[in-house]
Design an enzyme around this catalytic site. Structure first.
Site, PDB file in Angstrom:
ATOM      1  N   PRO A   1      43.681  72.732  50.227  1.00  0.00           N
ATOM      2  CG  PRO A   1      44.030  73.591  48.058  1.00  0.00           C
ATOM      3  CD  PRO A   1      44.750  73.083  49.275  1.00  0.00           C
ATOM      4  CG  MET A   2      40.976  68.656  50.468  1.00  0.00           C
ATOM      5  SD  MET A   2      41.079  67.412  51.756  1.00  0.00           S
ATOM      6  CE  MET A   2      41.307  68.442  53.186  1.00  0.00           C
ATOM      7  CB  ALA A   3      36.164  70.671  46.002  1.00  0.00           C
TER       8      ALA A   3
ATOM      9  CD  GLN B   1      43.314  75.863  44.736  1.00  0.00           C
ATOM     10  OE1 GLN B   1      42.294  75.194  44.710  1.00  0.00           O
ATOM     11  NE2 GLN B   1      44.517  75.322  44.849  1.00  0.00           N
TER      12      GLN B   1
ATOM     13  CB  CYS C   1      41.849  70.701  39.456  1.00  0.00           C
ATOM     14  SG  CYS C   1      40.332  69.733  39.569  1.00  0.00           S
TER      15      CYS C   1
ATOM     16  CE  LYS D   1      47.081  71.304  46.642  1.00  0.00           C
ATOM     17  NZ  LYS D   1      46.295  70.501  45.684  1.00  0.00           N
TER      18      LYS D   1
ATOM     19  CG  ASN E   1      49.596  67.954  48.685  1.00  0.00           C
ATOM     20  OD1 ASN E   1      48.999  67.874  47.619  1.00  0.00           O
ATOM     21  ND2 ASN E   1      49.040  67.599  49.825  1.00  0.00           N
ATOM     22  N   GLY E   2      51.124  65.242  49.366  1.00  0.00           N
ATOM     23  CA  GLY E   2      50.805  63.938  48.807  1.00  0.00           C
ATOM     24  C   GLY E   2      51.131  62.812  49.753  1.00  0.00           C
TER      25      GLY E   2
HETATM   26  C1  LIG Z   1      37.800  65.815  48.325  1.00  0.00           C
HETATM   27  C2  LIG Z   1      39.004  66.531  47.764  1.00  0.00           C
HETATM   28  C3  LIG Z   1      38.854  67.791  47.221  1.00  0.00           C
HETATM   29  C4  LIG Z   1      39.963  68.474  46.702  1.00  0.00           C
HETATM   30  N1  LIG Z   1      39.801  69.744  46.227  1.00  0.00           N
HETATM   31  C5  LIG Z   1      40.893  70.467  45.846  1.00  0.00           C
HETATM   32  C6  LIG Z   1      40.784  71.839  45.495  1.00  0.00           C
HETATM   33  O1  LIG Z   1      39.707  72.451  45.523  1.00  0.00           O
HETATM   34  N2  LIG Z   1      41.929  72.484  45.108  1.00  0.00           N
HETATM   35  C7  LIG Z   1      43.148  71.854  45.080  1.00  0.00           C
HETATM   36  O2  LIG Z   1      44.156  72.484  44.742  1.00  0.00           O
HETATM   37  N3  LIG Z   1      43.266  70.564  45.434  1.00  0.00           N
HETATM   38  C8  LIG Z   1      42.193  69.873  45.821  1.00  0.00           C
HETATM   39  N4  LIG Z   1      42.337  68.579  46.245  1.00  0.00           N
HETATM   40  C9  LIG Z   1      43.687  67.968  46.309  1.00  0.00           C
HETATM   41  C10 LIG Z   1      44.299  68.146  47.702  1.00  0.00           C
HETATM   42  O3  LIG Z   1      44.478  69.508  48.005  1.00  0.00           O
HETATM   43  C11 LIG Z   1      45.664  67.418  47.797  1.00  0.00           C
HETATM   44  O4  LIG Z   1      46.525  67.948  46.831  1.00  0.00           O
HETATM   45  C12 LIG Z   1      45.546  65.919  47.563  1.00  0.00           C
HETATM   46  O5  LIG Z   1      44.445  65.368  48.263  1.00  0.00           O
HETATM   47  C13 LIG Z   1      46.817  65.188  47.985  1.00  0.00           C
HETATM   48  O6  LIG Z   1      47.101  65.406  49.336  1.00  0.00           O
HETATM   49  P1  LIG Z   1      46.757  64.298  50.478  1.00  0.00           P
HETATM   50  O7  LIG Z   1      47.458  63.026  50.061  1.00  0.00           O
HETATM   51  O8  LIG Z   1      47.295  64.883  51.741  1.00  0.00           O
HETATM   52  O9  LIG Z   1      45.273  64.118  50.480  1.00  0.00           O
HETATM   53  C14 LIG Z   1      41.240  67.872  46.726  1.00  0.00           C
HETATM   54  C15 LIG Z   1      41.370  66.590  47.277  1.00  0.00           C
HETATM   55  C16 LIG Z   1      40.284  65.923  47.801  1.00  0.00           C
HETATM   56  C17 LIG Z   1      40.478  64.563  48.407  1.00  0.00           C
END
Ligand SMILES: Cc1cc2nc3c(=O)[nH]c(=O)nc-3n(C[C@H](O)[C@H](O)[C@H](O)COP(=O)(O)O)c2cc1C
Length: 304
Positions: A11-13, A65, A94, A133, A191-192
């Site tokens: 999920p990404m805002a 979510q 978050c 999450k 994740n990460g």
């Molecule tokens: C721009 C952006 C928006 C995000 N929005 C959410 C969100 O709405 N809900 C959530 O659980 N995590 C959110 N995250 C976190 C990601 O889901 C993820 O946990 C985090 O980026 C680590 O994973 P990655 O290294 O693959 O990016 C967001 C991350 C980014 C970069």
């Protein structure tokens, strides 16, 4: 939780809109989430919030979510919306101040007793599977203790292996995911810091987690899911050229139009992600940033 392959879109805002999710699914993402939406805003049927959770028949399986903490508010929106989603996910990760100050997101990781109470209440009153999450902890890693509290009530837990305090600094500690997976029986989504198909497979093999969740590396690269699946099966994958990426970006634009989701700010954000890292990207970026309408962005991309 049983998905068709191990690679999930995070999920990404401002990025996980319906059009982007459909694009990632086309390339093989086995599950996608809406971005986090506030349970309070949803209970008030806020228009912007409703557009953030827009879905369709092809957008499956889909997880809604929610962020929030009040049992009654959460249950009310779950009951109202669960029919349209395959999973309901609670955001316990978050790190943003705004969210934490309301006691939502990663702030809940500090309240173990309440977490157990909340999950017991929700899971026993809802129809759809509940998932979480989370970050690995607020100030320090407490994931195993937290997951032990949650595991009786939820169908899967996604762990971003950083604490809230870390924000996005340092490295995600995959040992945390490995330790949790060794000690619980429910599916664990790691994740990460998955930055490539190689890293995705490395996380699967090193931590033995059930699924991996890809966030930032999918931005501008929805085909990463195809690459991960191919690399997982055959240790090779197709690379995409700039011209192919442009085609995919225009497909994204068509989907936004089809689902009435076009919005200048969000479109700019996605365009910047698609076309970074190339020779000439800097100039394109400065043009996109100051562009005042969507057609202007399309023309900039066409001539790149
Ligand atoms: C721009 C952006 C928006 C995000 N929005 C959410 C969100 O709405 N809900 C959530 O659980 N995590 C959110 N995250 C976190 C990601 O889901 C993820 O946990 C985090 O980026 C680590 O994973 P990655 O290294 O693959 O990016 C967001 C991350 C980014 C970069």
């Amino acid at each position: 939780m049983k998905l068709k392959n191990p690679f999930i879109l995070a999920p990404m805002a401002n990025y996980s809109d319906l059009a982007f999710r459909l694009l990632c699914r086309k390339y093989g993402a086995s599950l996608a989430y809406t971005e986090q939406v506030s349970a309070i805003a949803l209970s008030k049927e806020n228009r912007k919030t409703l557009s953030m959770i827009k879905t369709c028949r092809e957008d499956k399986p889909i997880s809604l979510q929610l962020s929030g903490r009040d049992k009654e508010t959460l249950l009310k929106v779950i009951k109202k919306y669960e029919e349209n989603y395959d999973y309901i996910d609670l955001n316990f990760g978050c790190p943003s101040k705004k969210i934490v100050n309301c006691g939502y997101g990663s702030a809940l990781l500090k309240e173990k007793e309440y977490v157990g109470e909340l999950l017991e209440y929700l899971s026993s009153n809802m129809k759809r599977p509940l998932t979480i999450k989370m970050r690995s902890g607020f100030k320090r890693n407490e994931s195993l203790e937290l997951v032990k509290i949650m595991e009786d009530y939820v169908d899967a837990i996604a762990i971003h292996a950083r604490t809230r305090e870390q924000g996005y600094t340092g490295k995600a500690d995959w040992n945390i995911i490995k330790e949790v997976k060794e000690n619980v029986s429910i599916p664990i989504i790691g994740n990460g810091d998955i930055t490539s198909p190689e890293k995705a497979v490395e996380m699967l093999e090193y931590t033995k987690c059930d699924y991996v969740m890809i966030g930032r590396a999918a931005l501008g690269n929805p085909f990463i899911f195809e690459q991960c699946n191919d690399y997982h099966k055959n240790e090779k994958y197709k690379k995409y050229s700039l011209e192919e990426k442009k085609e995919i970006f225009f497909d994204y634009y068509k989907l936004l139009k089809k689902y009435d989701l076009l919005n200048l700010g969000l479109f700019k954000g996605q365009a910047l992600e698609f076309f970074k890292g190339y020779k000439g990207s800097k100039e394109v970026k400065s043009k996109i940033v100051v562009s005042r309408d969507i057609n202007e962005i399309i023309e900039i991309v066409k001539s790149f």
